[in-house]
Design an enzyme around this catalytic site. Structure first.
Site, PDB file in Angstrom:
ATOM      1  CD  GLU A  57     -43.127  34.235  24.456  1.00  0.00           C
ATOM      2  OE1 GLU A  57     -41.967  33.725  24.915  1.00  0.00           O
ATOM      3  OE2 GLU A  57     -44.001  34.600  25.228  1.00  0.00           O
ATOM      4  CG  ASP A  68     -32.594  32.287  28.292  1.00  0.00           C
ATOM      5  OD1 ASP A  68     -33.621  33.424  28.468  1.00  0.00           O
ATOM      6  OD2 ASP A  68     -32.065  31.943  27.289  1.00  0.00           O
TER       7      ASP A  68
END
Lengths: 302, 439
Positions: A57, A68
């Site tokens: 990824e 995040d």
């Protein structure tokens, strides 16, 4: 899941045939520097020398990454300060693809839309990319991405969460091509000392509404033992923060180019997904297969 | 989706937008992690049920009256109006202030906060979180949390905690936890990111009490409806007092909640011009500003498609304004839509223009406005030449939302104007009889 399993779906079916779980690793392009990030992304693959991840990824940093956790955010912020650009993601994808490993881009939607959804897809496809993970784009707002990803034959991986209703699980899986990303914790990303009990439950719910779905589980896996646990009930084990942390640690130690810490974690994780189910997991897998309830808490990491 | 559409059409919410999926034409929407989707759906369902429930609406009305002090008055700023630009017919506009500064907690923010706090209780949640820029929304949220016995955490950019220290202290006094956000640019947008992160992890028991008409659907709808009271009252007050509607309605626009609140009931009146004044900072040409509609481009930020200050790659640019409450690189999606269809006009006001208006209102009317509101005041001084000639030689009426009071901004004013805080010494002390060196 559309009837076409897509690039990553076909790969996961092969891995399933080998009787093990798949492994996906996340790192940003651009951290600690663009050049070192390309080396690090290649290192995830094992580069032919050792077992590595099955899917890379490539994270494209964004200024406002609301999904995040602190670790990934810190690295992404530094990458932006050091001048990473959207176009660098395609260089990263190319670097990974040159090692013979599949790559998907993971990023926030504004960057794609700003680059031009069609142009982004075209450049991703011509770099050898397999598709994209979109953490802040659900199928509700994805009309353009659905059309463009079809046009370029790219996989599209949407997220499901423990709070998703069965109806949303069904419609989200139906919109995916490749696999569906199950966020195992009600939370943002970050390595945890134990994985969540919510993960096997969520995977079970996905399989109940979409028996043929390929499911990746992310958020919380930090070592080989976790990876082994998760691989026993998911098709793909996704690791992000634990990998990013090795790069932050290396920079902290004044050796940002030193990837030995990263390689060690990758080797541990790769061994984990190949170790086969633990005794307890075997029981659970049998129960999942027979459809009996797995909704008792504390199955994982207790 | 079909079920939601049916519900929408039954409710007495003003206007037809947003549509059932939260879009104002191309703007708005829900660009959020799946983990938040269920919470957004629950919130929308609860909101639609609540506004149709007489017990909810009457409890909110009572709070607005007995706790906030509504209706807020209209004050004609007669001496301030003398400084306004005249119309093409040579008339001086009459500037009318909607006094949201007189609300409990000192700004319009309380209107929305009380509504959402009632919703929080209705949903059985026990904790609220909020983002705040100037601190006004944080203070209002902390106030409502105290009133309803809810736990409260407020996210505030570290830079904002420094320039609005008084409001940090107020929030703590009210029992809220204040987190100084050190990520990104350490201002409102980063506070919003961190609040969103908290919510993703705590959504089971926590309501994210967004303070502006921004963020993912249903927030732009819900906050507009809780702020609509401003324009509803003002419309009736003007009809009652002047027998007619204003020629123009004006407000400052950061995220845009005070502006949507005063605009909403006037949108269907074609003869009422709507003006939104954005933060022009040091001037749009310098790049140091927060004038999102005037100088931004369409993008996705904080869950909505709207005008965004962004770079070539779509990374959010840092905004700048002397006013923390307007220092935001996005704007509520309904404003983007009103701009697109030409129903409202958006213009930038510089820091210097706002501070001049801040001092002018203080010294002509005895009202110290919030620096945010001072942007609207500076704007209306300039719009006269663009107002249509009104009937029978009447002076045109301009309604301005005085969205907050300026107590929190005194420190900023001290440094901007170089105010002497020591007090002027008596003449005898400065110049004793018999002569000093200056004589």
């Amino acid at each position: 899941m559309s009837t076409d399993p897509g690039h990553t779906g076909r790969m996961l079916l092969q891995i399933r045939g080998q009787g093990r779980g798949g492994l996906a690793g996340f790192l940003h392009v651009g951290y600690p520097t663009l050049d070192i990030s390309l080396q690090a992304l290649k290192a995830l693959t094992g580069e032919g020398d050792s077992e590595g991840v099955d899917l890379v990824e490539v994270g494209l940093p964004y200024s406002d990454p609301m999904m995040d956790g602190a670790t990934i955010q810190r690295a992404g912020t530094r990458a932006l300060q050091r001048g990473v650009r959207t176009r660098d993601a395609f260089r990263a994808v190319e670097a990974v693809a040159s090692c013979g490993t599949s790559a998907v881009v993971m990023t926030y939607w504004n960057l794609v839309e700003r680059y031009g959804t069609d142009r982004f897809a075209r450049d991703l496809a011509s770099a050898g990319g397999a598709g994209m993970i979109t953490p802040d784009l659900t199928p509700n707002e994805a009309q353009e991405w659905l059309r463009v990803s079809d046009a370029y034959g790219l996989d599209r991986i949407f997220l499901v969460s423990p709070s998703s209703t069965d109806e949303r699980l069904r419609s989200t899986v139906a919109a995916c091509r490749g696999w569906v990303y199950a966020t195992s914790l009600m939370g943002v990303t970050g390595a945890r000392t134990q994985t969540s009990a919510a993960a096997p439950e969520l995977v079970l719910r996905v399989r109940e509404v979409a028996p043929s779905a390929l499911v990746g589980v992310g958020l919380g896996v930090s070592n080989g033992e976790h990876a082994r646990e998760v691989a026993s009930f998911a098709d793909l084990v996704i690791v992000g923060s634990a990998l990013v942390k090795t790069l932050l640690d290396a920079e902290e130690a004044g050796r940002p180019e030193d990837l030995t810490g990263l390689r060690a974690v990758v080797a541990d994780l790769a061994a984990g997904v190949r170790a086969g189910p633990t005794e307890r997991n075997r029981e659970r897998s049998a129960a999942v297969a027979s459809g009996t309830s797995q909704r008792s808490p504390g199955l994982v990491g207790t | 989706m079909s079920r939601q559409s049916a519900v929408t059409s039954e409710l007495p919410l003003g206007g037809s937008l947003p549509d059932a999926s939260g879009h104002f034409d191309r703007f708005g929407g829900r660009f959020v992690p799946e983990a938040l989707f269920a919470a957004l759906l629950q919130l929308e369902e609860e909101f639609r049920a609540a506004v149709a429930d007489p017990r909810f609406t009457s409890e909110l009305s009572e709070l607005l009256a007995d706790y906030t002090g509504r209706p807020s008055p209209i004050t004609e700023a007669k001496r301030f109006s003398e400084h306004a630009a005249v119309t093409p017919a040579g008339q001086l506009p009459r500037i009318l202030l909607k006094r949201e500064d007189l609300n409990h907690t000192g700004s319009h923010k309380i209107n929305n906060v009380l509504g959402q706090a009632l919703l929080t209780r209705r949903m059985g949640k026990t904790r609220v979180i909020a983002e705040t820029g100037a601190g006004q929304h944080g203070v209002a949220t902390a106030t409502a949390a105290a009133l309803f016995g809810l736990d409260c955490t407020v996210y505030m950019g570290k830079i904002d905690t420094e320039r609005q220290a008084l409001n940090v202290a107020r929030m703590r006094l009210l029992g809220a936890e204040v987190i100084a956000v050190e990520s990104g640019t350490q201002t409102l947008k980063d506070a919003m990111n961190d609040a969103m992160r908290d919510w993703v992890a705590s959504v089971d028991h926590t309501h994210y009490l967004i303070g502006s008409v921004a963020g993912p659907h249903p927030f732009p709808l819900l906050v507009r409806e809780f702020q609509r009271v401003i324009g509803t009252e003002a419309r009736a007050q003007l009809l009652d007092r002047f027998g007619r509607l204003p020629d123009a309605v004006a407000a400052c626009v950061g995220g845009g909640s005070n502006a949507m609140g005063i605009f909403a009931d006037f949108i269907p009146d074609p003869d009422v011009a709507l003006y939104g004044f954005e933060a022009g900072g040091e001037g749009i040409e310098t790049g140091q500003h927060a004038a999102t509609i005037s100088a931004g481009e369409i993008g996705v930020l904080h869950g909505m498609r709207t005008f965004v200050l962004q770079d070539e790659d779509g990374q959010t640019k840092a905004s700048h304004s002397i006013s923390a409450g307007l220092d935001y690189p996005g704007v509520g999606p309904e404003h983007s839509w009103l701009h697109q269809i030409g129903r409202a006009q958006y213009e930038a006001i510089t820091d210097a223009e706002a501070m001049d208006a801040f001092r002018l209102l203080s010294q002509t009317e005895g009202i110290v406005p919030a620096i945010e509101s001072a942007h609207a005041l500076a704007g209306v001084l300039k719009v006269g030449p663009r107002l249509p000639a009104s009937e029978a030689g009447e002076r045109p009426l301009i309604l301005v939302n005085l969205s907050g009071r300026g107590d929190k901004d005194v420190d900023t004013a001290i440094s901007w104007f170089g105010l002497n805080t020591a007090g002027t010494a008596t003449e005898s002390a400065v110049a004793p009889p018999g002569g000093g060196p200056e004589r």
